[in-house]
Write an enzyme that holds these catalytic residues in place. Structure first.
Site, PDB file in Angstrom:
ATOM      1  N   GLY A  33      49.130  15.588 108.017  1.00  0.00           N
ATOM      2  CA  GLY A  33      47.898  16.232 106.925  1.00  0.00           C
ATOM      3  C   GLY A  33      47.900  15.531 105.879  1.00  0.00           C
ATOM      4  O   GLY A  33      47.681  16.132 104.503  1.00  0.00           O
ATOM      5  N   MET A  53      47.174  19.456  99.735  1.00  0.00           N
ATOM      6  CA  MET A  53      48.643  19.350  99.677  1.00  0.00           C
ATOM      7  C   MET A  53      49.304  18.533 100.353  1.00  0.00           C
ATOM      8  O   MET A  53      50.553  18.032  99.863  1.00  0.00           O
ATOM      9  CB  MET A  53      48.827  20.739 100.397  1.00  0.00           C
ATOM     10  CG  MET A  53      48.679  22.130  99.635  1.00  0.00           C
ATOM     11  SD  MET A  53      49.606  22.057  98.311  1.00  0.00           S
ATOM     12  CE  MET A  53      51.444  22.280  98.947  1.00  0.00           C
ATOM     13  N   ARG A 103      44.443  13.405 110.363  1.00  0.00           N
ATOM     14  CA  ARG A 103      43.690  14.067 111.629  1.00  0.00           C
ATOM     15  C   ARG A 103      43.371  13.185 112.824  1.00  0.00           C
ATOM     16  O   ARG A 103      43.000  11.960 112.511  1.00  0.00           O
ATOM     17  CB  ARG A 103      42.474  14.729 111.002  1.00  0.00           C
ATOM     18  CG  ARG A 103      41.655  15.434 112.209  1.00  0.00           C
ATOM     19  CD  ARG A 103      40.290  16.085 111.544  1.00  0.00           C
ATOM     20  NE  ARG A 103      40.797  17.024 110.451  1.00  0.00           N
ATOM     21  CZ  ARG A 103      39.688  17.742 109.865  1.00  0.00           C
ATOM     22  NH1 ARG A 103      38.493  17.354 109.898  1.00  0.00           N
ATOM     23  NH2 ARG A 103      39.987  18.493 108.816  1.00  0.00           N
ATOM     24  N   ALA A 141      57.436  28.163 105.820  1.00  0.00           N
ATOM     25  CA  ALA A 141      57.399  28.969 104.520  1.00  0.00           C
ATOM     26  C   ALA A 141      55.824  29.189 104.213  1.00  0.00           C
ATOM     27  O   ALA A 141      55.153  28.352 103.983  1.00  0.00           O
ATOM     28  CB  ALA A 141      57.902  27.963 103.381  1.00  0.00           C
ATOM     29  N   ASN A 188      54.966  30.160 101.383  1.00  0.00           N
ATOM     30  CA  ASN A 188      54.579  29.733 100.125  1.00  0.00           C
ATOM     31  C   ASN A 188      56.046  28.844  99.583  1.00  0.00           C
ATOM     32  O   ASN A 188      57.131  29.323  99.731  1.00  0.00           O
ATOM     33  CB  ASN A 188      54.264  30.897  98.976  1.00  0.00           C
ATOM     34  CG  ASN A 188      53.541  30.353  97.946  1.00  0.00           C
ATOM     35  OD1 ASN A 188      53.942  29.439  97.185  1.00  0.00           O
ATOM     36  ND2 ASN A 188      52.266  30.942  97.630  1.00  0.00           N
ATOM     37  N   PHE A 189      55.460  27.669  99.001  1.00  0.00           N
ATOM     38  CA  PHE A 189      56.532  26.860  98.434  1.00  0.00           C
ATOM     39  C   PHE A 189      56.772  27.186  96.869  1.00  0.00           C
ATOM     40  O   PHE A 189      57.639  26.536  96.222  1.00  0.00           O
ATOM     41  CB  PHE A 189      56.489  25.430  98.975  1.00  0.00           C
ATOM     42  CG  PHE A 189      56.613  25.146 100.139  1.00  0.00           C
ATOM     43  CD1 PHE A 189      57.832  24.929 100.665  1.00  0.00           C
ATOM     44  CD2 PHE A 189      55.663  25.042 101.180  1.00  0.00           C
ATOM     45  CE1 PHE A 189      58.206  24.677 101.967  1.00  0.00           C
ATOM     46  CE2 PHE A 189      56.013  24.621 102.434  1.00  0.00           C
ATOM     47  CZ  PHE A 189      57.194  24.670 102.665  1.00  0.00           C
ATOM     48  N   HIS A 238      42.548  33.734  95.808  1.00  0.00           N
ATOM     49  CA  HIS A 238      42.686  32.012  96.214  1.00  0.00           C
ATOM     50  C   HIS A 238      41.069  31.338  95.985  1.00  0.00           C
ATOM     51  O   HIS A 238      40.061  32.104  95.794  1.00  0.00           O
ATOM     52  CB  HIS A 238      43.086  31.811  97.707  1.00  0.00           C
ATOM     53  CG  HIS A 238      44.457  31.922  97.749  1.00  0.00           C
ATOM     54  ND1 HIS A 238      45.078  33.162  98.068  1.00  0.00           N
ATOM     55  CD2 HIS A 238      45.491  30.950  97.969  1.00  0.00           C
ATOM     56  CE1 HIS A 238      46.279  33.135  98.081  1.00  0.00           C
ATOM     57  NE2 HIS A 238      46.690  31.847  98.210  1.00  0.00           N
ATOM     58  N   LYS A 250      39.614  28.088 101.137  1.00  0.00           N
ATOM     59  CA  LYS A 250      41.069  28.475 101.948  1.00  0.00           C
ATOM     60  C   LYS A 250      40.226  29.305 103.310  1.00  0.00           C
ATOM     61  O   LYS A 250      39.423  30.064 103.208  1.00  0.00           O
ATOM     62  CB  LYS A 250      41.817  29.667 101.281  1.00  0.00           C
ATOM     63  CG  LYS A 250      43.253  29.985 101.979  1.00  0.00           C
ATOM     64  CD  LYS A 250      43.893  30.647 101.281  1.00  0.00           C
ATOM     65  CE  LYS A 250      45.095  31.291 101.890  1.00  0.00           C
ATOM     66  NZ  LYS A 250      45.809  30.129 102.577  1.00  0.00           N
ATOM     67  N   THR A 294      51.030  33.996 102.457  1.00  0.00           N
ATOM     68  CA  THR A 294      52.107  34.830 101.465  1.00  0.00           C
ATOM     69  C   THR A 294      51.789  36.038 101.402  1.00  0.00           C
ATOM     70  O   THR A 294      52.622  36.843 101.298  1.00  0.00           O
ATOM     71  CB  THR A 294      51.687  34.155 100.138  1.00  0.00           C
ATOM     72  OG1 THR A 294      52.003  32.739 100.028  1.00  0.00           O
ATOM     73  CG2 THR A 294      52.513  34.625  98.848  1.00  0.00           C
TER      74      THR A 294
END
EC number: 1.17.1.8
Length: 259
Positions: A11, A16, A38, A115, A117-118, A145, A149, A156
């Site tokens: 990605g 991100m 992709r 995770a 959330n990082f 958000h 999204k 999270t």
């Protein structure tokens, strides 16, 4: 001499993913060896790059298949894409078990770190919320958000609510008070008995409020991520740590010293 850890980003053309590529290029001891976009064959790209770790920031519909492909290519996986549930996590854990059995070793040597959330502030907020949960009669989560999204509630928020629910169960607390009879859809999603509300608004990045209440008092834990660069210290930490945590790990809090 220790060789740099070789990292592929899945990605890589997304917001991100691009931020992660830049962070890896600036980090000591890490080498960006593949930018996977992709439509590319994930397993072939990871294998060709001889990556030690692959970081997945793709989309919920693709992330589980990507992790399986990364494992088959012999690399560790760090996953920031949301959309995971108990079944998908179980399938990854089983895959790790099969690879372990094929190698004939007593303990798995590949690791997957998922995770929700990082952001370090977000991880700390979730951790504090889980510790506070047993002391309050009521708890709700609000996540906010940007409108691009694709999933709601956020990973999270689900992770936070599930941790609150576990803490309440361990403390022997029953259902939270709620006399709602009409308009229950306005009460948000139900995550293990904890209500979670999702806001989508232009100008936001990633934000969470965790609200606790007792008679006569309220505690609010608020976390704000104003820029995606805030997630990078957590991503780099996960990349460096996943190789020392074989098997499946869920949550960045498990690689932080929060004792």
């Amino acid at each position: 001499m220790t060789h740099p850890l070789r990292v592929a980003v899945l990605g890589a053309t997304g917001r991100m993913g691009a931020q992660t590529c830049a962070a890896l290029e600036a980090a000591d001891g890490l080498e960006l060896v593949a930018r996977v976009g992709r439509g590319e064959d994930v397993g072939a790209a990871v294998r060709a790059a001889r990556a030690d770790v692959a970081v997945d920031f793709t989309v919920p519909a693709a992330t589980e298949a990507n992790v399986h492909a990364v494992l088959d290519a012999g690399a560790h996986a760090v996953v920031g894409t949301t959309g995971w549930d108990d079944d998908s996590r179980r399938r990854v854990a089983e895959h790790l078990g099969r690879l372990n059995a094929a190698r004939g070793v007593a303990e798995p040597d590949l690791g997957v770190l998922i995770a929700p959330n990082f952001g370090l502030s977000a991880v700390l907020a979730m951790t504090f919320a889980a510790r506070a949960a047993r002391y309050f009669e009521s708890a709700e989560v609000v996540e906010l958000h940007h409108p691009d999204k694709v999933d709601a509630p956020s990973g999270t928020a689900r992770h936070t609510a599930a941790a609150i629910a576990r803490a309440r169960a361990e403390a022997g607390l029953g259902p939270m008070p709620d006399a709602t009879e009409a308009g229950i859809e306005a009460r948000g999603a139900d995550v293990d008995g904890v209500r979670v509300h999702a806001v989508r608004l232009r100008g936001l990045v990633a934000h969470e409020e965790i609200l606790f209440g007792n008679v006569g008092e309220q505690l609010v834990i608020r976390q704000d991520s104003f820029d995606r660069v805030s997630f990078m210290p957590g991503v780099l930490l996960a990349v460096r740590e996943v190789g020392s945590r074989p098997g499946l790990t869920v949550g960045l809090e498990n690689v932080l010293d929060l004792s």
